[in-house]
Every structure is written in C-alpha cells, then in structure tokens.
Design a protein around this motif. Structure first.
Motif, PDB file in Angstrom:
ATOM      1  N   SER A 113      34.202  43.336  29.237  1.00 36.04           N
ATOM      2  CA  SER A 113      33.974  42.623  30.493  1.00 36.04           C
ATOM      3  C   SER A 113      33.812  41.022  29.965  1.00 36.04           C
ATOM      4  N   TRP A 138      35.117  39.603  27.524  1.00 42.22           N
ATOM      5  CA  TRP A 138      36.556  39.056  27.227  1.00 42.22           C
ATOM      6  C   TRP A 138      37.614  38.802  28.308  1.00 42.22           C
ATOM      7  N   LEU A 139      37.226  39.902  29.130  1.00 46.29           N
ATOM      8  CA  LEU A 139      38.031  39.840  30.543  1.00 46.29           C
ATOM      9  C   LEU A 139      37.851  38.723  31.238  1.00 46.29           C
ATOM     10  N   SER A 140      36.480  38.340  31.513  1.00 49.43           N
ATOM     11  CA  SER A 140      35.991  37.107  32.102  1.00 49.43           C
ATOM     12  C   SER A 140      36.600  36.031  31.403  1.00 49.43           C
ATOM     13  N   ARG A 141      36.725  35.891  30.243  1.00 43.65           N
ATOM     14  CA  ARG A 141      37.272  34.525  29.307  1.00 43.65           C
ATOM     15  C   ARG A 141      38.793  34.623  29.741  1.00 43.65           C
ATOM     16  N   ALA A 142      39.347  35.781  29.630  1.00 42.10           N
ATOM     17  CA  ALA A 142      40.912  35.857  29.785  1.00 42.10           C
ATOM     18  C   ALA A 142      41.381  35.487  31.093  1.00 42.10           C
ATOM     19  N   PHE A 143      40.717  35.864  32.288  1.00 44.15           N
ATOM     20  CA  PHE A 143      41.183  35.723  33.658  1.00 44.15           C
ATOM     21  C   PHE A 143      40.523  34.809  34.439  1.00 44.15           C
ATOM     22  N   GLY A 144      39.213  34.704  33.888  1.00 47.93           N
ATOM     23  CA  GLY A 144      38.416  33.542  34.721  1.00 47.93           C
ATOM     24  C   GLY A 144      37.505  34.460  35.597  1.00 47.93           C
ATOM     25  N   ARG A 145      36.138  33.981  35.969  1.00 50.35           N
ATOM     26  CA  ARG A 145      35.242  34.268  36.580  1.00 50.35           C
ATOM     27  C   ARG A 145      35.506  34.443  38.132  1.00 50.35           C
TER      28      ARG A 145
END
Length: 92
Positions: A81, A83-90
């Motif tokens: 999670s 990594w996903l927040s950095r990849a797609f943004g919060r």
C-alpha cells in the motif's frame, strides 16, 4: 561601496509558502489509531482461535494457521500500500 552594504534580512512572514500546512497532531492521531486497530485485530484473532478451532473441527495448533496467514497477509499488504500510494498518488 555597494559590496560593503549589509545583506537584506528576510523576515519569516516574507518567506514563500511551500504548500499547505499539515497539523502534526492530526497526523500523529491517525497513525496511532491505525496502529491501535492493527493490534486490536490481531488480539481479536488470537482470542477467537479456540472458537475457530471448534467451528472447523481442528486442533488448536492447526487453527493457529488462521492467525499466521492473517499476519503474513498484513506483512504483504502494508508495504504494497505504501508503494501504491507513491506510484499512483494519495489523491486523484
């Protein structure tokens, strides 16, 4: 003579804003609540192991796999999670 002039002192109020200010207490509260909920979920799973074992008709040792699988899944999801927040943004 211009080289000997005193440098201009910039007041704090004149400094440009770098972004919205975040309340550190709100951030600490959110992190504390998330940690508490994680510990609560683990405790509930641990306490309910005898009931899970009875419901599944297994021994207590075999029912501990429920808790083990929960902790392993949590250990996978938490870094993913982040990594996903950095990849797609919060925010969208």
């Amino acid at each position: 003579m211009a080289a000997l002039a005193a440098p201009r002192i910039v007041a704090i109020a004149e400094a440009p804003a770098e972004g919205p200010a975040h309340n550190p207490w709100a951030i600490a509260l959110v992190v504390t609540m998330a940690t508490f909920m994680e510990l609560l979920d683990t405790s509930i799973s641990n306490v309910s192991l005898p009931h899970i074992a009875g419901g599944l008709g297994t021994s207590y040792d075999e029912s501990t796999w429920v808790l083990t699988s929960y902790l392993v899944a949590n250990a996978i999801i938490l870094p993913m999670s982040a990594w996903l927040s950095r990849a797609f943004g919060r925010k969208r």
